[in-house]
Design an enzyme around this catalytic site. Sequence first.
Site: not given
Length: 383
Positions: A251, A270, A92, A129
Amino acid sequence: MDRLDNTIRPYAWGSTTAIPELLGVEPSGEPQAEMWMGAHPGAPSRTARGTLVEVIETDPERELGERAVARFGPRLPFLLKILAAGAPLSLQVHPDLEQAKEGYQDEERRNIPIDASYRNYKDANHKPELICALTEFDGLCGFRDPVHAADLLDGLGVDSLKPYVDLLHAHPEDAALREVLTAVLTADRKEMAHSVAEAAAACDRLGGDYAPYAGIAHHYPGDPGVIAAMLLNHVRLQPGEALFLGAGIPHAYLSGLGVEIMANSDNVLRCGLTPKHVDVPELLRIVRFEAGDPSVLRPEAAPDGEEVYETPIEEFRLSRYVLPQGVAVHDLTRATPQILLCTAGVVRAGEHRLTPGQSVFVPAGETAEVSGAGTVFRATVIV
């Protein structure tokens, strides 16, 4: 400060044992993928005062602080998780802030239901993130050098993949990566499934650098994402090491237990390794076709024993304290909201005794003193 009662999400890729082992409870036999700590409406943490969403909505400035509300609005801008991967997650990417706003507004104009399986943008926020390993942790992060990716594919000896090998030797590199990823994701599914099966058998036979992809193919037989995954760097983190994943970086997490923190968003595009919707044109708009070695982060020492994982993001700041036996109380008071998470040992946060997997929410400006012998992760914001 408020003790948090957190929801564990049972996604199919989750480990059946890692989170129970951390919490010191018996496994249920079901996958336990993520434990969410925060005020995400999908699974907000619960406190004695109500859900954390309700607590913050009652008085945002008191709970979050004036500066955080002025900068991010009346909501907790990050989501903290314990993530336990027993199988590979979907390959994704996440949009940047401008792309997220554009995509969300476009899907709103087209009246696509927010819960539609083919909707890409659940909100108008970006989703950078950071994952910090608690155990050895395997993942994929960013594109390999195209020549190295070509060598990896060529070594499989699969004739149907030879055109991709040739494309990866073309220039410029970003165009070569784009062309190959596009070709893989738009190829005839039956033909690609046959190529993936041949590639998987070769990975099993060859081992070594091919072993991670053999494992991926075992979980997702015939998925074109297996070939797409071979374009990416394989990374193995040791406990305490971390990866920062910015916008557009492809990743996937493969296995291991870690602490993850992100901006409070659900936006995911995705590339494969999933039965879910793959919007190839939108994906290609978001992906950054930049090759390079992934940068493994190690914590940087700060005053009072704090170890900080530096990122370019304001919505979250993750650090940890490794507290040895007999050390005096640490004052963690800040003018911003915090979540404190124990991952090892026994720690006292204010009046709360925390064991691994337990956490508390600390409102902005409230006294936050910790002591004991163990490891505490601290999640907050930068304003």
